[in-house]
Design a protein around this motif. Structure first.
Motif, PDB file in Angstrom:
ATOM      1  N   ARG A  77      26.479 -34.930 -38.870  1.00 17.18           N
ATOM      2  CA  ARG A  77      25.732 -34.698 -40.112  1.00 17.18           C
ATOM      3  C   ARG A  77      24.241 -34.562 -39.819  1.00 17.18           C
ATOM      4  NH1 ARG A  77      28.048 -38.947 -44.605  1.00 17.18           N
ATOM      5  NH2 ARG A  77      30.262 -38.416 -44.440  1.00 17.18           N
ATOM      6  N   LEU A  78      23.731 -35.445 -38.959  1.00 15.75           N
ATOM      7  CA  LEU A  78      22.309 -35.381 -38.609  1.00 15.75           C
ATOM      8  C   LEU A  78      21.984 -34.052 -37.932  1.00 15.75           C
ATOM      9  CD1 LEU A  78      21.675 -38.986 -37.202  1.00 15.75           C
ATOM     10  CD2 LEU A  78      21.019 -38.079 -39.441  1.00 15.75           C
ATOM     11  N   ALA A  79      22.872 -33.586 -37.071  1.00 15.66           N
ATOM     12  CA  ALA A  79      22.646 -32.319 -36.373  1.00 15.66           C
ATOM     13  C   ALA A  79      22.531 -31.159 -37.359  1.00 15.66           C
ATOM     14  CB  ALA A  79      23.766 -32.069 -35.364  1.00 15.66           C
ATOM     15  N   LYS A  80      23.294 -31.208 -38.448  1.00 12.05           N
ATOM     16  CA  LYS A  80      23.230 -30.158 -39.468  1.00 12.05           C
ATOM     17  C   LYS A  80      21.867 -30.113 -40.163  1.00 12.05           C
ATOM     18  CE  LYS A  80      28.152 -30.053 -40.528  1.00 12.05           C
ATOM     19  NZ  LYS A  80      29.176 -30.383 -41.518  1.00 12.05           N
ATOM     20  N   ALA A  81      21.185 -31.250 -40.175  1.00 12.88           N
ATOM     21  CA  ALA A  81      19.861 -31.307 -40.809  1.00 12.88           C
ATOM     22  C   ALA A  81      18.791 -30.638 -39.946  1.00 12.88           C
ATOM     23  CB  ALA A  81      19.475 -32.757 -41.088  1.00 12.88           C
ATOM     24  N   ILE A  85      16.967 -35.680 -33.011  1.00  9.90           N
ATOM     25  CA  ILE A  85      17.871 -36.831 -32.979  1.00  9.90           C
ATOM     26  C   ILE A  85      17.668 -37.551 -31.654  1.00  9.90           C
ATOM     27  CG2 ILE A  85      20.275 -37.615 -32.940  1.00  9.90           C
ATOM     28  CD1 ILE A  85      20.983 -35.042 -34.498  1.00  9.90           C
ATOM     29  N   GLU A  86      17.565 -38.854 -31.705  1.00  8.49           N
ATOM     30  CA  GLU A  86      17.479 -39.695 -30.514  1.00  8.49           C
ATOM     31  C   GLU A  86      18.733 -40.569 -30.486  1.00  8.49           C
ATOM     32  OE1 GLU A  86      15.801 -41.409 -27.053  1.00  8.49           O
ATOM     33  OE2 GLU A  86      15.097 -39.683 -28.193  1.00  8.49           O
ATOM     34  N   THR A  87      19.447 -40.557 -29.370  1.00 13.12           N
ATOM     35  CA  THR A  87      20.668 -41.350 -29.226  1.00 13.12           C
ATOM     36  C   THR A  87      20.392 -42.531 -28.317  1.00 13.12           C
ATOM     37  OG1 THR A  87      22.084 -39.432 -29.565  1.00 13.12           O
ATOM     38  CG2 THR A  87      23.062 -41.301 -28.413  1.00 13.12           C
ATOM     39  N   GLU A  88      20.890 -43.702 -28.705  1.00 15.27           N
ATOM     40  CA  GLU A  88      20.782 -44.911 -27.896  1.00 15.27           C
ATOM     41  C   GLU A  88      22.167 -45.522 -27.743  1.00 15.27           C
ATOM     42  OE1 GLU A  88      16.763 -47.167 -28.722  1.00 15.27           O
ATOM     43  OE2 GLU A  88      17.928 -46.935 -30.552  1.00 15.27           O
ATOM     44  N   GLU A  89      22.612 -45.700 -26.512  1.00 12.09           N
ATOM     45  CA  GLU A  89      23.880 -46.365 -26.230  1.00 12.09           C
ATOM     46  C   GLU A  89      23.575 -47.804 -25.837  1.00 12.09           C
ATOM     47  OE1 GLU A  89      26.948 -44.993 -26.540  1.00 12.09           O
ATOM     48  OE2 GLU A  89      26.049 -43.116 -27.229  1.00 12.09           O
ATOM     49  N   TRP A 102      19.165 -41.807 -34.145  1.00 14.32           N
ATOM     50  CA  TRP A 102      17.980 -41.876 -34.994  1.00 14.32           C
ATOM     51  C   TRP A 102      17.477 -40.477 -35.314  1.00 14.32           C
ATOM     52  CZ3 TRP A 102      15.608 -46.211 -36.871  1.00 14.32           C
ATOM     53  CH2 TRP A 102      15.921 -47.441 -36.278  1.00 14.32           C
ATOM     54  N   THR A 103      16.891 -40.327 -36.476  1.00 14.07           N
ATOM     55  CA  THR A 103      16.132 -39.133 -36.830  1.00 14.07           C
ATOM     56  C   THR A 103      15.083 -39.540 -37.854  1.00 14.07           C
ATOM     57  OG1 THR A 103      16.300 -36.782 -37.390  1.00 14.07           O
ATOM     58  CG2 THR A 103      17.578 -38.322 -38.762  1.00 14.07           C
ATOM     59  N   VAL A 104      14.299 -38.588 -38.301  1.00  8.48           N
ATOM     60  CA  VAL A 104      13.351 -38.816 -39.398  1.00  8.48           C
ATOM     61  C   VAL A 104      13.576 -37.725 -40.426  1.00  8.48           C
ATOM     62  CG1 VAL A 104      11.588 -39.999 -38.051  1.00  8.48           C
ATOM     63  CG2 VAL A 104      11.518 -37.523 -38.220  1.00  8.48           C
ATOM     64  N   ASP A 105      13.414 -38.089 -41.695  1.00 10.55           N
ATOM     65  CA  ASP A 105      13.573 -37.076 -42.747  1.00 10.55           C
ATOM     66  C   ASP A 105      12.265 -36.293 -42.883  1.00 10.55           C
ATOM     67  OD1 ASP A 105      11.800 -38.532 -44.397  1.00 10.55           O
ATOM     68  OD2 ASP A 105      13.372 -39.261 -45.722  1.00 10.55           O
ATOM     69  N   PRO A 106      12.232 -35.263 -43.725  1.00 12.52           N
ATOM     70  CA  PRO A 106      11.019 -34.454 -43.856  1.00 12.52           C
ATOM     71  C   PRO A 106       9.781 -35.239 -44.290  1.00 12.52           C
ATOM     72  CG  PRO A 106      12.882 -33.250 -44.721  1.00 12.52           C
ATOM     73  CD  PRO A 106      13.370 -34.656 -44.439  1.00 12.52           C
ATOM     74  N   GLN A 107       9.954 -36.412 -44.904  1.00 14.90           N
ATOM     75  CA  GLN A 107       8.804 -37.234 -45.307  1.00 14.90           C
ATOM     76  C   GLN A 107       8.337 -38.137 -44.182  1.00 14.90           C
ATOM     77  OE1 GLN A 107      10.539 -35.328 -47.983  1.00 14.90           O
ATOM     78  NE2 GLN A 107      11.781 -37.099 -47.542  1.00 14.90           N
ATOM     79  N   GLY A 108       9.093 -38.218 -43.076  1.00 16.86           N
ATOM     80  CA  GLY A 108       8.730 -39.089 -41.964  1.00 16.86           C
ATOM     81  C   GLY A 108       9.403 -40.446 -42.016  1.00 16.86           C
ATOM     82  N   ILE A 109      10.404 -40.636 -42.876  1.00 18.02           N
ATOM     83  CA  ILE A 109      11.123 -41.907 -42.958  1.00 18.02           C
ATOM     84  C   ILE A 109      12.200 -41.922 -41.879  1.00 18.02           C
ATOM     85  CG2 ILE A 109      12.626 -43.381 -44.360  1.00 18.02           C
ATOM     86  CD1 ILE A 109      11.190 -42.179 -46.833  1.00 18.02           C
ATOM     87  N   ALA A 135       7.878 -54.573 -35.403  1.00 21.08           N
ATOM     88  CA  ALA A 135       8.636 -54.613 -36.652  1.00 21.08           C
ATOM     89  C   ALA A 135      10.015 -54.020 -36.423  1.00 21.08           C
ATOM     90  CB  ALA A 135       7.891 -53.846 -37.729  1.00 21.08           C
ATOM     91  N   CYS A 136      10.103 -52.731 -36.323  1.00 20.36           N
ATOM     92  CA  CYS A 136      11.407 -52.093 -36.125  1.00 20.36           C
ATOM     93  C   CYS A 136      11.572 -51.700 -34.676  1.00 20.36           C
ATOM     94  CB  CYS A 136      11.545 -50.873 -37.030  1.00 20.36           C
ATOM     95  SG  CYS A 136      10.583 -49.455 -36.460  1.00 20.36           S
ATOM     96  N   CYS A 137      12.624 -51.036 -34.409  1.00 19.68           N
ATOM     97  CA  CYS A 137      12.917 -50.654 -33.029  1.00 19.68           C
ATOM     98  C   CYS A 137      13.224 -49.179 -32.918  1.00 19.68           C
ATOM     99  CB  CYS A 137      14.086 -51.476 -32.516  1.00 19.68           C
ATOM    100  SG  CYS A 137      13.799 -53.242 -32.631  1.00 19.68           S
ATOM    101  N   THR A 138      12.558 -48.359 -33.682  1.00 22.00           N
ATOM    102  CA  THR A 138      12.760 -46.925 -33.629  1.00 22.00           C
ATOM    103  C   THR A 138      12.372 -46.440 -32.242  1.00 22.00           C
ATOM    104  OG1 THR A 138      12.061 -46.857 -35.933  1.00 22.00           O
ATOM    105  CG2 THR A 138      12.226 -44.760 -34.789  1.00 22.00           C
ATOM    106  N   PRO A 139      13.206 -45.648 -31.563  1.00 23.69           N
ATOM    107  CA  PRO A 139      12.857 -45.180 -30.229  1.00 23.69           C
ATOM    108  C   PRO A 139      11.599 -44.314 -30.248  1.00 23.69           C
ATOM    109  CG  PRO A 139      14.910 -44.180 -30.986  1.00 23.69           C
ATOM    110  CD  PRO A 139      14.493 -45.169 -32.024  1.00 23.69           C
ATOM    111  N   ALA A 140      10.862 -44.315 -29.150  1.00 25.85           N
ATOM    112  CA  ALA A 140       9.559 -43.654 -29.083  1.00 25.85           C
ATOM    113  C   ALA A 140       9.570 -42.190 -29.520  1.00 25.85           C
ATOM    114  CB  ALA A 140       8.976 -43.796 -27.678  1.00 25.85           C
ATOM    115  N   PRO A 141      10.517 -41.336 -29.084  1.00 21.12           N
ATOM    116  CA  PRO A 141      10.463 -39.937 -29.524  1.00 21.12           C
ATOM    117  C   PRO A 141      10.569 -39.778 -31.043  1.00 21.12           C
ATOM    118  CG  PRO A 141      11.913 -40.159 -27.648  1.00 21.12           C
ATOM    119  CD  PRO A 141      11.549 -41.554 -28.095  1.00 21.12           C
TER     120      PRO A 141
END
Length: 165
Positions: A77-81, A85-89, A102-109, A135-141
Motif C-alpha cells: 500500500r505504501l509503495a502505491k503512494a 519507504i524505509e524498511t527496518e528488520e 516507514w514513510t511520510v505523508d505529503p504534510q511530512g507526518i 522522542a521517536c525512532c523514525t529512521p534517518a532517511p
C-alpha cells in the motif's frame, strides 16, 4: 488484523496517563518511566505516549499488524503512494523488537507499519547503550523528509537510527 497506531510526545507523562486513562476508560497496558501504551479494542488502536524530549505533539501515526503477510500488504500500500519507504528488520525501540516500514505523508507526518516480534527492556537498545534520549525512532532517511523540528527531535544526525521505533 490491523490496529491503528498513534504516538504522541508529552511533557508530563503522569498527567497524560491520567488524562488518557480517563478518556479511554482503561489503564495503560504498558507503563515505563518515559512511555505508556494502551492497546484498545474499541476503537482498535495502539495509542502510545512518551516524554523523552522537550518537544511535544504528534510523533507519528501507523498501523500495527499481526503477521508478516499483513506487513507485506501494508508495504505494498505504501509503495502505491509513491513516497520514500524505509524498511527496518528487527528494529529495537519503544520497548519492542519489530519489523517495520516507514514513510511520510505529503504534510511530512511520519507513518509506520510494523509487526511486533518481542518485547525488550529499554526504549531503544542502541540509544540506551550510548546514553542518548530521543522522542521517536523514525529512521534517518525518513526523518530528513519530515519537517525540521520533528527530524531534530527524532533523529539527531550523530545517532544511528537503524534500530529504532
Amino acid at each position: 488484523m490491523k490496529r491503528m497506531h498513534v504516538h504522541i510526545r508529552v511533557a508530563d507523562l503522569a498527567h497524560n496517563i491520567s488524562f488518557y486513562s480517563a478518556l479511554f476508560n482503561a489503564e495503560p497496558a504498558v507503563v515505563k518511566n518515559d512511555y505508556a501504551k494502551w492497546m484498545l479494542e474499541d476503537p482498535r488502536i495502539n495509542f502510545a505516549i512518551s516524554s523523552r524530549t522537550d518537544e511535544t505533539g504528534l510523533d507519528h501515526l501507523g498501523f500495527q499488524v499481526d503477521s508478516a503477510e499483513e506487513l507485506h500488504e501494508m508495504n505494498s500500500r505504501l509503495a502505491k503512494a509513491e513516497l520514500p519507504i524505509e524498511t527496518e528488520e528487527g528494529a529495537a525501540c519503544c520497548y519492542a523488537k519489530s519489523n517495520k516500514h516507514w514513510t511520510v505523508d505529503p504534510q511530512g507526518i511520519a507513518w509506520e507499519s510494523y509487526q511486533t516480534l518481542d518485547t525488550i527492556p529499554t526504549f531503544n537498545e542502541k540509544e540506551e547503550q550510548q546514553g542518548i534520549a530521543s522522542a521517536c525512532c523514525t529512521p534517518a532517511p525518513v526523518a530528513t523528509a519530515i519537517k525540521p523540528k520533528a527530524a531534530a527531535a527524532c533523529c539527531a544526525p550523530s545517532s544511528n537510527k537503524s534500530s529504532c521505533c
